[in-house]
Design a protein around this motif. Structure first.
Motif, PDB file in Angstrom:
ATOM      1  N   PRO A   1      -7.298  20.606   8.963  1.00 19.30           N
ATOM      2  CA  PRO A   1      -7.010  19.299   8.381  1.00 19.30           C
ATOM      3  C   PRO A   1      -5.832  18.612   9.067  1.00 19.30           C
ATOM      4  O   PRO A   1      -5.860  17.397   9.305  1.00 19.30           O
ATOM      5  N   GLU A   2      -4.804  19.385   9.398  1.00 17.05           N
ATOM      6  CA  GLU A   2      -3.624  18.808  10.040  1.00 17.05           C
ATOM      7  C   GLU A   2      -3.952  18.237  11.416  1.00 17.05           C
ATOM      8  O   GLU A   2      -3.480  17.146  11.778  1.00 17.05           O
ATOM      9  N   GLU A   3      -4.765  18.961  12.196  1.00 16.66           N
ATOM     10  CA  GLU A   3      -5.153  18.479  13.521  1.00 16.66           C
ATOM     11  C   GLU A   3      -5.969  17.203  13.411  1.00 16.66           C
ATOM     12  O   GLU A   3      -5.759  16.237  14.164  1.00 16.66           O
ATOM     13  N   LEU A   4      -6.909  17.192  12.485  1.00 14.69           N
ATOM     14  CA  LEU A   4      -7.786  16.044  12.325  1.00 14.69           C
ATOM     15  C   LEU A   4      -6.988  14.801  11.924  1.00 14.69           C
ATOM     16  O   LEU A   4      -7.164  13.724  12.496  1.00 14.69           O
ATOM     17  N   VAL A   5      -6.100  14.958  10.954  1.00 12.36           N
ATOM     18  CA  VAL A   5      -5.297  13.829  10.486  1.00 12.36           C
ATOM     19  C   VAL A   5      -4.359  13.356  11.586  1.00 12.36           C
ATOM     20  O   VAL A   5      -4.170  12.147  11.779  1.00 12.36           O
ATOM     21  N   ASP A   6      -3.779  14.280  12.334  1.00 13.15           N
ATOM     22  CA  ASP A   6      -2.857  13.899  13.400  1.00 13.15           C
ATOM     23  C   ASP A   6      -3.550  13.064  14.464  1.00 13.15           C
ATOM     24  O   ASP A   6      -3.014  12.042  14.928  1.00 13.15           O
ATOM     25  N   VAL A   7      -4.748  13.476  14.859  1.00 11.85           N
ATOM     26  CA  VAL A   7      -5.486  12.722  15.875  1.00 11.85           C
ATOM     27  C   VAL A   7      -5.840  11.328  15.369  1.00 11.85           C
ATOM     28  O   VAL A   7      -5.737  10.335  16.093  1.00 11.85           O
ATOM     29  N   LEU A   8      -6.228  11.248  14.108  1.00 14.02           N
ATOM     30  CA  LEU A   8      -6.618   9.953  13.568  1.00 14.02           C
ATOM     31  C   LEU A   8      -5.423   9.027  13.406  1.00 14.02           C
ATOM     32  O   LEU A   8      -5.504   7.828  13.690  1.00 14.02           O
ATOM     33  N   LEU A   9      -4.296   9.559  12.976  1.00 15.39           N
ATOM     34  CA  LEU A   9      -3.122   8.720  12.766  1.00 15.39           C
ATOM     35  C   LEU A   9      -2.403   8.377  14.071  1.00 15.39           C
ATOM     36  O   LEU A   9      -1.908   7.266  14.248  1.00 15.39           O
ATOM     37  N   GLU A  10      -2.345   9.345  14.989  1.00 13.23           N
ATOM     38  CA  GLU A  10      -1.532   9.170  16.186  1.00 13.23           C
ATOM     39  C   GLU A  10      -2.340   8.924  17.456  1.00 13.23           C
ATOM     40  O   GLU A  10      -1.789   8.516  18.468  1.00 13.23           O
ATOM     41  N   GLY A  11      -3.635   9.217  17.430  1.00  7.02           N
ATOM     42  CA  GLY A  11      -4.425   9.104  18.642  1.00  7.02           C
ATOM     43  C   GLY A  11      -4.391  10.404  19.432  1.00  7.02           C
ATOM     44  O   GLY A  11      -3.643  11.326  19.120  1.00  7.02           O
ATOM     45  N   ALA A  12      -5.196  10.456  20.487  1.00 10.82           N
ATOM     46  CA  ALA A  12      -5.321  11.696  21.250  1.00 10.82           C
ATOM     47  C   ALA A  12      -4.507  11.696  22.541  1.00 10.82           C
ATOM     48  O   ALA A  12      -4.412  12.727  23.202  1.00 10.82           O
ATOM     49  N   LEU A  13      -3.896  10.568  22.913  1.00 13.36           N
ATOM     50  CA  LEU A  13      -3.125  10.538  24.144  1.00 13.36           C
ATOM     51  C   LEU A  13      -1.803  11.277  23.987  1.00 13.36           C
ATOM     52  O   LEU A  13      -1.169  11.236  22.933  1.00 13.36           O
TER      53      LEU A  13
ATOM     54  N   LEU B   1     -16.644  15.226   8.463  1.00 15.91           N
ATOM     55  CA  LEU B   1     -18.017  15.721   8.471  1.00 15.91           C
ATOM     56  C   LEU B   1     -18.328  16.455   9.768  1.00 15.91           C
ATOM     57  O   LEU B   1     -18.865  17.568   9.757  1.00 15.91           O
ATOM     58  N   SER B   2     -17.981  15.845  10.892  1.00 19.67           N
ATOM     59  CA  SER B   2     -18.300  16.465  12.180  1.00 19.67           C
ATOM     60  C   SER B   2     -17.502  17.745  12.407  1.00 19.67           C
ATOM     61  O   SER B   2     -17.940  18.629  13.146  1.00 19.67           O
ATOM     62  N   SER B   3     -16.344  17.868  11.774  1.00 14.32           N
ATOM     63  CA  SER B   3     -15.506  19.053  11.995  1.00 14.32           C
ATOM     64  C   SER B   3     -16.092  20.315  11.382  1.00 14.32           C
ATOM     65  O   SER B   3     -15.711  21.430  11.771  1.00 14.32           O
ATOM     66  N   VAL B   4     -16.995  20.178  10.421  1.00 15.17           N
ATOM     67  CA  VAL B   4     -17.563  21.357   9.756  1.00 15.17           C
ATOM     68  C   VAL B   4     -19.087  21.419   9.840  1.00 15.17           C
ATOM     69  O   VAL B   4     -19.691  22.367   9.338  1.00 15.17           O
ATOM     70  N   HIS B   5     -19.716  20.436  10.476  1.00  9.86           N
ATOM     71  CA  HIS B   5     -21.184  20.415  10.531  1.00  9.86           C
ATOM     72  C   HIS B   5     -21.687  21.566  11.391  1.00  9.86           C
ATOM     73  O   HIS B   5     -21.295  21.705  12.552  1.00  9.86           O
ATOM     74  N   PRO B   6     -22.552  22.412  10.850  1.00  6.20           N
ATOM     75  CA  PRO B   6     -22.995  23.604  11.604  1.00  6.20           C
ATOM     76  C   PRO B   6     -23.792  23.277  12.858  1.00  6.20           C
ATOM     77  O   PRO B   6     -23.819  24.071  13.791  1.00  6.20           O
ATOM     78  N   MET B   7     -24.419  22.125  12.908  1.00  5.75           N
ATOM     79  CA  MET B   7     -25.222  21.767  14.074  1.00  5.75           C
ATOM     80  C   MET B   7     -24.362  21.311  15.253  1.00  5.75           C
ATOM     81  O   MET B   7     -24.847  21.222  16.373  1.00  5.75           O
ATOM     82  N   LEU B   8     -23.093  21.006  15.001  1.00  7.58           N
ATOM     83  CA  LEU B   8     -22.223  20.521  16.074  1.00  7.58           C
ATOM     84  C   LEU B   8     -21.481  21.650  16.761  1.00  7.58           C
ATOM     85  O   LEU B   8     -20.898  21.456  17.820  1.00  7.58           O
ATOM     86  N   GLY B   9     -21.475  22.853  16.139  1.00  6.88           N
ATOM     87  CA  GLY B   9     -20.898  24.030  16.773  1.00  6.88           C
ATOM     88  C   GLY B   9     -19.393  23.915  16.955  1.00  6.88           C
ATOM     89  O   GLY B   9     -18.752  22.953  16.524  1.00  6.88           O
ATOM     90  N   GLY B  10     -18.842  24.895  17.619  1.00  7.50           N
ATOM     91  CA  GLY B  10     -17.409  24.899  17.878  1.00  7.50           C
ATOM     92  C   GLY B  10     -16.604  25.310  16.655  1.00  7.50           C
ATOM     93  O   GLY B  10     -17.128  25.522  15.572  1.00  7.50           O
ATOM     94  N   GLN B  11     -15.310  25.417  16.871  1.00  6.05           N
ATOM     95  CA  GLN B  11     -14.411  25.825  15.794  1.00  6.05           C
ATOM     96  C   GLN B  11     -13.964  24.596  15.023  1.00  6.05           C
ATOM     97  O   GLN B  11     -13.592  23.584  15.602  1.00  6.05           O
ATOM     98  N   ALA B  12     -13.985  24.684  13.718  1.00  4.28           N
ATOM     99  CA  ALA B  12     -13.612  23.548  12.895  1.00  4.28           C
ATOM    100  C   ALA B  12     -12.142  23.194  13.116  1.00  4.28           C
ATOM    101  O   ALA B  12     -11.284  24.071  13.199  1.00  4.28           O
ATOM    102  N   SER B  13     -11.873  21.901  13.227  1.00  7.45           N
ATOM    103  CA  SER B  13     -10.493  21.438  13.328  1.00  7.45           C
ATOM    104  C   SER B  13      -9.798  21.659  12.002  1.00  7.45           C
ATOM    105  O   SER B  13     -10.402  21.528  10.941  1.00  7.45           O
TER     106      SER B  13
END
Length: 223
Positions: free
Chosen positions: A183-195, A169-181
């Protein structure tokens, strides 16, 4: 020139076909779209619309309602190849969800810009129950998509889905701005973490673990 006679359809099929044609026009023009334009796009006589809908507002309200409907989402999620690895299955699912949400937000934006925003949802008991049921159906579809790979997660499948929903939801919400992540980036961060795994602070993968053992973060020893 008289429009061609519309092919015979059941009332439900005719209703669905008109809504499908109205959706992109509503996203483009908002409520100022005319029934004449809708009829032309559908290849039907304008009067055919009013044999299915009581008014233009009735058609628009039905189209807005359809934008939030989960039926197409559930079908598309069910069609994802279960032979794919978990990461790829989830990326496909996130792409489907992002497209759906972007369509909803586009519709909300154009209706708001036209000065006739979406009407607030009904807050009666039946409407609340239907929304809860729709959310539950979507969650069940994601649980089924994860399947036996739920054993690889260190949180429950339902908790994981909650995180996935928020990130999508946050990746495409127009009020949050920025470039949408992606799907691969989003899933990778969730599965593997950001470190960074090479920084010494990522998950320790030097030894194989059984799927039931939660991954831990390595920590520098202190003296």
């Amino acid at each position: 020139m008289t429009p061609p006679r519309a092919p015979a359809m059941s009332p439900d099929d005719r209703r669905a076909s008109i809504i499908a044609v109205t959706m992109p026009l509503l996203r483009e023009k908002g409520r100022i779209v005319s029934t004449k334009e809708i009829a032309k796009a559908a290849g039907i006589a304008e009067g055919t619309i009013f044999r299915v809908f009581d008014s233009k507002d009735d058609l628009i309200d039905a189209t807005v309602h359809d934008a939030f409907d989960n039926s197409t989402l559930l079908v598309e999620l069910a069609e994802i190849d279960r032979a794919l690895c978990l990461r790829d299955r989830l990326a496909r699912a996130v792409a489907i969800m992002q497209e759906h949400l972007q369509g909803v937000f586009a519709l909300m934006t154009v209706l708001h810009a036209s000065g006739q925003p979406m009407r607030p949802p009904t807050h009666d008991g039946d409407a609340h129950r239907r929304r809860e049921e729709a959310t539950a159906e979507l969650d069940e579809a994601f649980v089924e998509l994860i399947g036996d790979d739920a054993r690889l997660l260190r949180v429950s499948a339902t908790t994981f889905i909650g995180y996935l929903r928020m990130l999508t939801l946050s990746s495409v919400h127009p009020m949050l701005g920025g470039q949408a992540s992606t799907p691969e980036e989003l899933v990778d961060v969730l599965l593997e973490g950001a470190l960074d795994r090479g920084s010494g602070h990522g998950p320790d993968r030097s030894q194989d673990r059984t799927p039931t053992t939660p991954p831990t973060l390595s920590r520098k020893k202190t003296t």
